[in-house]
Scaffold this active site. Structure first.
Site, PDB file in Angstrom:
ATOM      1  N   HIS A   1      39.205 -41.824  -3.966  1.00  0.00           N
ATOM      2  CA  HIS A   1      39.446 -41.330  -5.218  1.00  0.00           C
ATOM      3  C   HIS A   1      40.602 -41.806  -5.690  1.00  0.00           C
ATOM      4  O   HIS A   1      41.657 -41.701  -4.992  1.00  0.00           O
ATOM      5  CB  HIS A   1      39.537 -39.634  -5.183  1.00  0.00           C
ATOM      6  CG  HIS A   1      38.297 -38.960  -4.827  1.00  0.00           C
ATOM      7  ND1 HIS A   1      37.969 -37.634  -5.223  1.00  0.00           N
ATOM      8  CD2 HIS A   1      36.943 -39.567  -4.476  1.00  0.00           C
ATOM      9  CE1 HIS A   1      36.997 -37.306  -5.093  1.00  0.00           C
ATOM     10  NE2 HIS A   1      36.243 -38.319  -4.519  1.00  0.00           N
TER      11      HIS A   1
ATOM     12  N   TYR B   1      42.500 -29.278 -10.044  1.00  0.00           N
ATOM     13  CA  TYR B   1      43.170 -28.380  -9.604  1.00  0.00           C
ATOM     14  C   TYR B   1      43.567 -27.456 -10.918  1.00  0.00           C
ATOM     15  O   TYR B   1      43.928 -28.034 -12.021  1.00  0.00           O
ATOM     16  CB  TYR B   1      44.660 -28.812  -9.278  1.00  0.00           C
ATOM     17  CG  TYR B   1      44.618 -29.511  -7.943  1.00  0.00           C
ATOM     18  CD1 TYR B   1      44.141 -30.777  -7.601  1.00  0.00           C
ATOM     19  CD2 TYR B   1      44.977 -29.021  -6.711  1.00  0.00           C
ATOM     20  CE1 TYR B   1      44.216 -31.526  -6.651  1.00  0.00           C
ATOM     21  CE2 TYR B   1      45.023 -29.569  -5.453  1.00  0.00           C
ATOM     22  CZ  TYR B   1      44.556 -30.865  -5.374  1.00  0.00           C
ATOM     23  OH  TYR B   1      44.448 -31.435  -4.239  1.00  0.00           O
TER      24      TYR B   1
ATOM     25  N   PRO C   1      48.007 -25.491   1.273  1.00  0.00           N
ATOM     26  CA  PRO C   1      47.129 -26.573   1.286  1.00  0.00           C
ATOM     27  C   PRO C   1      47.071 -27.354  -0.158  1.00  0.00           C
ATOM     28  O   PRO C   1      46.404 -28.286  -0.462  1.00  0.00           O
ATOM     29  CB  PRO C   1      45.728 -25.632   1.419  1.00  0.00           C
ATOM     30  CG  PRO C   1      45.915 -24.589   1.057  1.00  0.00           C
ATOM     31  CD  PRO C   1      47.365 -24.388   1.397  1.00  0.00           C
TER      32      PRO C   1
ATOM     33  N   LYS D   1      48.585 -31.952   2.429  1.00  0.00           N
ATOM     34  CA  LYS D   1      49.500 -32.681   3.250  1.00  0.00           C
ATOM     35  C   LYS D   1      49.430 -32.221   4.514  1.00  0.00           C
ATOM     36  O   LYS D   1      50.152 -32.648   5.447  1.00  0.00           O
ATOM     37  CB  LYS D   1      50.859 -32.508   2.641  1.00  0.00           C
ATOM     38  CG  LYS D   1      51.195 -33.104   1.368  1.00  0.00           C
ATOM     39  CD  LYS D   1      51.090 -34.668   1.532  1.00  0.00           C
ATOM     40  CE  LYS D   1      51.040 -35.222   0.121  1.00  0.00           C
ATOM     41  NZ  LYS D   1      50.149 -36.585   0.255  1.00  0.00           N
TER      42      LYS D   1
ATOM     43  N   TYR E   1      51.458 -37.944  -3.920  1.00  0.00           N
ATOM     44  CA  TYR E   1      50.042 -37.249  -3.528  1.00  0.00           C
ATOM     45  C   TYR E   1      49.336 -38.282  -2.641  1.00  0.00           C
ATOM     46  O   TYR E   1      48.599 -37.781  -1.724  1.00  0.00           O
ATOM     47  CB  TYR E   1      49.210 -37.000  -4.753  1.00  0.00           C
ATOM     48  CG  TYR E   1      47.846 -36.254  -4.787  1.00  0.00           C
ATOM     49  CD1 TYR E   1      46.570 -36.875  -4.362  1.00  0.00           C
ATOM     50  CD2 TYR E   1      47.783 -34.841  -4.786  1.00  0.00           C
ATOM     51  CE1 TYR E   1      45.530 -36.268  -4.319  1.00  0.00           C
ATOM     52  CE2 TYR E   1      46.719 -34.238  -4.357  1.00  0.00           C
ATOM     53  CZ  TYR E   1      45.414 -34.944  -4.217  1.00  0.00           C
ATOM     54  OH  TYR E   1      44.294 -34.188  -4.002  1.00  0.00           O
TER      55      TYR E   1
HETATM   56  C1  PHB Z   1      39.518 -29.598   0.284  1.00  0.00           C
HETATM   57  O1  PHB Z   1      38.824 -30.268   0.047  1.00  0.00           O
HETATM   58  O2  PHB Z   1      39.322 -28.645   1.195  1.00  0.00           O
HETATM   59  C2  PHB Z   1      41.111 -29.742  -0.330  1.00  0.00           C
HETATM   60  C3  PHB Z   1      41.371 -30.617  -1.146  1.00  0.00           C
HETATM   61  C4  PHB Z   1      42.516 -30.749  -1.692  1.00  0.00           C
HETATM   62  C5  PHB Z   1      43.552 -29.663  -1.333  1.00  0.00           C
HETATM   63  C6  PHB Z   1      43.157 -28.836  -0.437  1.00  0.00           C
HETATM   64  C7  PHB Z   1      41.917 -28.607  -0.084  1.00  0.00           C
HETATM   65  O3  PHB Z   1      44.953 -29.773  -1.924  1.00  0.00           O
END
Ligand code: PHB
Ligand code: APR
Length: 392
Positions: free
Chosen positions: A72, A201, A293, A297, A385
């Site tokens: 990605h 997000y 989450p 990280k 990131y």
């Molecule tokens: C996930 O795919 O579970 C996931 C992805 C990005 C995040 C947190 C969890 O920031």
């Protein structure tokens, strides 16, 4: 039993270290409290920094990750009913992340240990660490109803937040730093087509939401919920309806829904313990630090710990040089605190805090508007990131 490195915890941290050391002829035994099925049944995150991916390849278990993982080069932030894209590739100077489930990479690590007859003892009980500040530390535990002792040179505490290792360090030696957030993430896994080819997000007045994926036929979605909520409060239908409310209309109309195959609530916490070593004991991963989450990280911070520990142990055994082990805690913590800052920042701009005033909420909105008005701000987001360098 006798070995060079006794590793407490058969999660990604412990397995990765055991595999890397094995390839350099350094022996280890991994002690895991649960069964392998249980460890592999835990649904966790799945966004890998390039540093982690490189370690998996060095550990000779990156093949499936490279075949099935998705690269990605960006993700979206949804706000005010619109989508803005963070071009990671452009703003990080050409880097990206790999979307590949933690469950899958843990399976790859186990299979790599099997291929090399690695010693991973499952369902161990009563693990106790002894003589951590002496020349010859050892671990005792119950295995197959027998009391066993493992003599070793070093002990690695990779047993997660609820493990025994951190608790084996005298309380007056440890400094703990913690922030508990007043909400959790309700997450579901569903065998549906992901709503977006890249992660979304979402910052919304009803609370945060995240659209993620494991593959093109397996989606992972999260919504922010109060800590007082339980999974039973949320039918699949209620979940999908709330998720749609928190997404821009152009996304919500495309959302493919279905029954959840996993549903759970994870509390959000930031936690760091210092130091990360005590005598012959070295902590790694969740045993020493936890992040919310939001910045993806958790696993990646564990990986940098393992990178520093692996090289420090190599220097000890190959060059009789202990400077890496002596500096491990300081080096690991330097990168950990930056991941802590980034995870706190992502969490604080994207979630609804019940105690926030209208002034605070306005600042959250301005943070996002500033972000998409400044290449420098996007550069800072992107470099964090994709993962800050491990350094020499
Ligand atoms: C996930 O795919 O579970 C996931 C992805 C990005 C995040 C947190 C969890 O920031
Ligand atoms: N004895 C033996 N094993 C133990 C003990 C104990 N006393 N206590 C815990 N364990 C095991 C757990 O059962 C678990 O399998 O240690 C393992 C720790 O694994 P993780 O919690 O996955 O921690 P880590 O390997 O550091 O991986 C960090 O996991 O939780 C995610 O977000 C986190 O992605 C990060 C990653």
């Amino acid at each position: 039993m006798k070995t060079q490195i006794c590793i407490i915890g058969g999660g990604p941290s412990g397995l990765m270290l055991s595999q890397l050391l094995h390839l350099k002829g350094i022996e280890s035994i991994v002690l895991e409290r649960c069964s392998r099925e249980y460890v592999l049944g835990r649904i966790r995150a799945g966004v890998l920094e390039q540093g982690f991916a490189k370690l998996m390849r060095e550990a000779q278990c990156g093949e499936r990750m490279d075949q099935e993982g998705e690269i990605h080069e960006g993700f979206y932030i949804a706000h005010d009913n619109k989508l803005d894209r963070v071009d990671l590739f452009k703003h990080s100077g050409g880097s990206s992340v790999i979307v590949y489930g933690q469950t899958e990479l843990t399976r790859d690590l186990y299979e790599a240990r099997d291929r090399m007859n690695g010693e991973v003892l499952h369902n161990v009980d009563d693990v106790v660490l002894h003589d951590l500040t002496r020349e010859a530390p050892y671990v005792t535990c119950k295995y197959n109803d027998e009391n066993i002792q493992i003599d070793c040179d070093y002990i690695i505490g990779a047993d997660g937040f609820h493990g025994v290792s951190r608790k084996s360090i005298p309380a007056d030696v440890l400094r703990e730093y913690e922030r508990v957030y007043p909400f959790g993430w309700l997450g579901i896994l569903s065998e549906t087509k992901p709503v977006s080819p890249e992660l979304i997000y979402s910052s919304h007045e009803r609370g945060f939401a995240l659209c993620s994926l494991r593959s093109q036929v397996l989606s992972r979605y999260y919504i922010q919920v109060p800590l007082s909520d339980s999974v039973d409060d949320w039918s699949d239908e209620a979940f999908w309806n709330e998720l749609k409310r928190r997404l821009p209309v152009e996304v919500a109309v495309k959302l493919e829904t279905g029954s959840s195959i996993e549903k759970s609530i994870a509390p959000l916490r930031s936690y760091v313990v210092e130091p990360m070593s005590y005598g012959k004991l070295f902590l790694a991963g969740d045993a020493a630090h936890i992040v919310p989450p939001t910045g993806a990280k958790g696993l990646n911070s564990a990986a940098s710990d393992i990178y520093y520990l692996y090289h420090a142990l190599l220097d000890h055994y190959q060059n009789d040089d202990d400077s890496g082990l002596d500096n491990y805690s300081a080096k690991a913590l330097a990168r950990i605190w930056k991941a802590q800052r980034f995870s706190w920042w992502m969490t604080s701009i994207l979630h609804r805090f019940p105690e926030n005033s209208s002034y605070d909420q306005k600042l959250q909105q301005i943070e996002i508007e500033y972000l998409f008005s400044s290449d420098k701000a996007l550069g800072s987001l992107a470099e964090n990131y994709v993962g800050l360098p491990y350094g020499g």
